[in-house]
Design a protein around this motif. Sequence first.
Motif, PDB file in Angstrom:
ATOM      1  N   ASN A  33       0.828  -1.199   0.000  1.00 56.27           N
ATOM      2  CA  ASN A  33       0.000   0.000   0.000  1.00 56.27           C
ATOM      3  C   ASN A  33       0.861   1.247   0.000  1.00 56.27           C
ATOM      4  O   ASN A  33       1.997   1.252   0.500  1.00 56.27           O
ATOM      5  CB  ASN A  33      -0.888   0.030   1.251  1.00 56.27           C
ATOM      6  CG  ASN A  33      -2.088  -0.876   1.140  1.00 56.27           C
ATOM      7  OD1 ASN A  33      -2.674  -1.021   0.074  1.00 56.27           O
ATOM      8  ND2 ASN A  33      -2.474  -1.488   2.253  1.00 56.27           N
ATOM      9  N   HIS A  54      -2.340  -8.380   4.231  1.00 54.62           N
ATOM     10  CA  HIS A  54      -1.881  -7.857   2.950  1.00 54.62           C
ATOM     11  C   HIS A  54      -2.146  -8.794   1.782  1.00 54.62           C
ATOM     12  O   HIS A  54      -2.427  -8.335   0.670  1.00 54.62           O
ATOM     13  CB  HIS A  54      -0.398  -7.502   3.009  1.00 54.62           C
ATOM     14  CG  HIS A  54       0.041  -6.699   1.841  1.00 54.62           C
ATOM     15  ND1 HIS A  54      -0.429  -5.420   1.598  1.00 54.62           N
ATOM     16  CD2 HIS A  54       0.848  -7.003   0.791  1.00 54.62           C
ATOM     17  CE1 HIS A  54       0.082  -4.970   0.475  1.00 54.62           C
ATOM     18  NE2 HIS A  54       0.860  -5.892  -0.034  1.00 54.62           N
ATOM     19  N   VAL A  57      -5.563  -8.052   0.810  1.00 54.69           N
ATOM     20  CA  VAL A  57      -5.568  -6.753   0.125  1.00 54.69           C
ATOM     21  C   VAL A  57      -5.258  -6.936  -1.355  1.00 54.69           C
ATOM     22  O   VAL A  57      -5.962  -6.419  -2.235  1.00 54.69           O
ATOM     23  CB  VAL A  57      -4.541  -5.793   0.777  1.00 54.69           C
ATOM     24  CG1 VAL A  57      -4.334  -4.546  -0.096  1.00 54.69           C
ATOM     25  CG2 VAL A  57      -4.990  -5.393   2.169  1.00 54.69           C
ATOM     26  N   ALA A  58      -4.196  -7.696  -1.657  1.00 57.26           N
ATOM     27  CA  ALA A  58      -3.815  -7.926  -3.055  1.00 57.26           C
ATOM     28  C   ALA A  58      -4.916  -8.666  -3.810  1.00 57.26           C
ATOM     29  O   ALA A  58      -5.176  -8.387  -4.989  1.00 57.26           O
ATOM     30  CB  ALA A  58      -2.497  -8.701  -3.110  1.00 57.26           C
ATOM     31  N   ARG A  61      -7.685  -6.217  -4.593  1.00 59.66           N
ATOM     32  CA  ARG A  61      -7.307  -5.368  -5.730  1.00 59.66           C
ATOM     33  C   ARG A  61      -7.661  -6.074  -7.042  1.00 59.66           C
ATOM     34  O   ARG A  61      -8.242  -5.475  -7.950  1.00 59.66           O
ATOM     35  CB  ARG A  61      -5.796  -5.104  -5.724  1.00 59.66           C
ATOM     36  CG  ARG A  61      -5.291  -4.107  -4.718  1.00 59.66           C
ATOM     37  CD  ARG A  61      -3.823  -3.817  -5.031  1.00 59.66           C
ATOM     38  NE  ARG A  61      -3.129  -3.241  -3.908  1.00 59.66           N
ATOM     39  CZ  ARG A  61      -1.997  -3.721  -3.382  1.00 59.66           C
ATOM     40  NH1 ARG A  61      -1.439  -4.798  -3.901  1.00 59.66           N
ATOM     41  NH2 ARG A  61      -1.422  -3.121  -2.366  1.00 59.66           N
ATOM     42  N   GLN A  65     -10.571  -4.761  -9.620  1.00 62.06           N
ATOM     43  CA  GLN A  65     -10.154  -4.301 -10.938  1.00 62.06           C
ATOM     44  C   GLN A  65     -10.726  -5.183 -12.045  1.00 62.06           C
ATOM     45  O   GLN A  65     -10.984  -4.712 -13.154  1.00 62.06           O
ATOM     46  CB  GLN A  65      -8.626  -4.265 -11.015  1.00 62.06           C
ATOM     47  CG  GLN A  65      -8.005  -3.198 -10.128  1.00 62.06           C
ATOM     48  CD  GLN A  65      -6.486  -3.226 -10.155  1.00 62.06           C
ATOM     49  OE1 GLN A  65      -5.872  -3.776 -11.067  1.00 62.06           O
ATOM     50  NE2 GLN A  65      -5.876  -2.636  -9.138  1.00 62.06           N
ATOM     51  N   SER A  82     -11.126  -1.385   4.378  1.00 61.17           N
ATOM     52  CA  SER A  82     -11.461  -2.246   3.237  1.00 61.17           C
ATOM     53  C   SER A  82     -12.429  -1.554   2.278  1.00 61.17           C
ATOM     54  O   SER A  82     -12.344  -1.747   1.053  1.00 61.17           O
ATOM     55  CB  SER A  82     -12.024  -3.590   3.699  1.00 61.17           C
ATOM     56  OG  SER A  82     -13.067  -3.413   4.629  1.00 61.17           O
ATOM     57  N   LEU A  85     -10.269   0.683   0.253  1.00 60.03           N
ATOM     58  CA  LEU A  85      -9.490  -0.135  -0.669  1.00 60.03           C
ATOM     59  C   LEU A  85     -10.324  -0.520  -1.884  1.00 60.03           C
ATOM     60  O   LEU A  85      -9.859  -0.415  -3.035  1.00 60.03           O
ATOM     61  CB  LEU A  85      -9.006  -1.399   0.041  1.00 60.03           C
ATOM     62  CG  LEU A  85      -8.356  -2.463  -0.833  1.00 60.03           C
ATOM     63  CD1 LEU A  85      -6.980  -2.013  -1.303  1.00 60.03           C
ATOM     64  CD2 LEU A  85      -8.252  -3.791  -0.080  1.00 60.03           C
ATOM     65  N   GLU A  88     -10.942   2.530  -4.080  1.00 57.22           N
ATOM     66  CA  GLU A  88      -9.734   2.942  -4.798  1.00 57.22           C
ATOM     67  C   GLU A  88      -9.517   2.097  -6.055  1.00 57.22           C
ATOM     68  O   GLU A  88      -9.005   2.588  -7.064  1.00 57.22           O
ATOM     69  CB  GLU A  88      -8.531   2.812  -3.857  1.00 57.22           C
ATOM     70  CG  GLU A  88      -7.233   3.371  -4.390  1.00 57.22           C
ATOM     71  CD  GLU A  88      -7.161   4.893  -4.289  1.00 57.22           C
ATOM     72  OE1 GLU A  88      -6.105   5.436  -4.651  1.00 57.22           O
ATOM     73  OE2 GLU A  88      -8.150   5.534  -3.878  1.00 57.22           O
ATOM     74  N   ASN A  89      -9.910   0.817  -6.002  1.00 59.06           N
ATOM     75  CA  ASN A  89      -9.647  -0.091  -7.107  1.00 59.06           C
ATOM     76  C   ASN A  89     -10.856  -0.356  -7.991  1.00 59.06           C
ATOM     77  O   ASN A  89     -10.772  -1.112  -8.951  1.00 59.06           O
ATOM     78  CB  ASN A  89      -9.098  -1.410  -6.550  1.00 59.06           C
ATOM     79  CG  ASN A  89      -7.681  -1.272  -6.058  1.00 59.06           C
ATOM     80  OD1 ASN A  89      -6.741  -1.300  -6.834  1.00 59.06           O
ATOM     81  ND2 ASN A  89      -7.519  -1.092  -4.750  1.00 59.06           N
ATOM     82  N   SER A  90     -11.982   0.269  -7.684  1.00 61.52           N
ATOM     83  CA  SER A  90     -13.175   0.176  -8.524  1.00 61.52           C
ATOM     84  C   SER A  90     -13.877   1.533  -8.496  1.00 61.52           C
ATOM     85  O   SER A  90     -14.877   1.726  -7.802  1.00 61.52           O
ATOM     86  CB  SER A  90     -14.102  -0.930  -8.007  1.00 61.52           C
ATOM     87  OG  SER A  90     -15.202  -1.100  -8.870  1.00 61.52           O
TER      88      SER A  90
END
Length: 239
Positions: A33, A54, A57-58, A61, A65, A82, A85, A88-90
Motif C-alpha cells: 500500500n 496484505h 488486500v492484493a 485489488r 479491478q 477495506s 481499498l 480505490e480499485n473500482s
Amino acid sequence: MVETYSQNANRNMRRPIVNEEIVDFMRTSLAQNTGFLKDLEDFARQENIPIIPHETVAYFRLLMQTLQPKHILEIGTAIGYSALLMAENSPQSRISTIERNPEMLGLARENLAKFDSRKQISLLEGEAMELLPDLPDDHFDFVFMDSAKSKYIVFLPEVLKKVKVGGLIVIDDIFQGGDVAKDISEIHRGQRAIYRGLQKLFDATLDNPDLTASLISMSDGLLLLRKNVDQVDLEMTEF
C-alpha cells in the motif's frame, strides 16, 4: 488509544492457516500500500484493530479491478480500510457499508470524510439485521462480510435477497486458526458460539446447488459464494 479490539480481540483470526514462511513471502512480495491506505494500515496495526491482511488486500485489488462491481455491500466497516481499498480499485462502484461499534463509527466517519474523494461510500450506522431489510433487493453485485463470525449464518438469508443472480459474496475469517476442522469438544467454551455458527454456515452453503462455493486458504480463510438462482434454499442442521 482505540480500546474496542484490545479488550475483545478474537485471537483465532490472527492465526494464519498457511505455512508461516509462505505468509511472510506473500505479505512482503506483493505490491505494498501507499498513501492514505498505508497510513490506515499502519494505524490499524498500531491500535490492534483487525483489518484484512496484505495477501487479502492484493486479492481484493484483483477482484475489484477485474469485476468492477457497480454496487457493493460491506458488513463490518471498522475504520473504513477495506471500503476505501475497494473504492480505490473500482472507481465506478457505489459502496454501502454497515457498522455498529460506536468507536469504529467515529474513526470510519473521519476516514471516509478525508479519503473518500469520489464520495463512493455510504456509511450505514446500526445493527446489520435492522438495516439490511431496508436495502433494495437484487441490487448488489458484490458483498464483503467481515463482522461477528457467529452471525454470518444469521445475516446470510437476508444478504442473499439483496444480491443479484451471479453476484459474489466474500466472507472473511472462516477457519478460525484451523479450529473449524476440530471436534467441538476440542474448542474452548468461549469460542463455541463462533464454531457452531460457522459450522451452520458451511452446512448451508458448501454443497448447496443454488450456490457455487469455494474455500480460499488465505490468511484465516475466505468463503466465496456465487448466487446462482433468485431464491436460494438454505437448509441447515443443528450443531
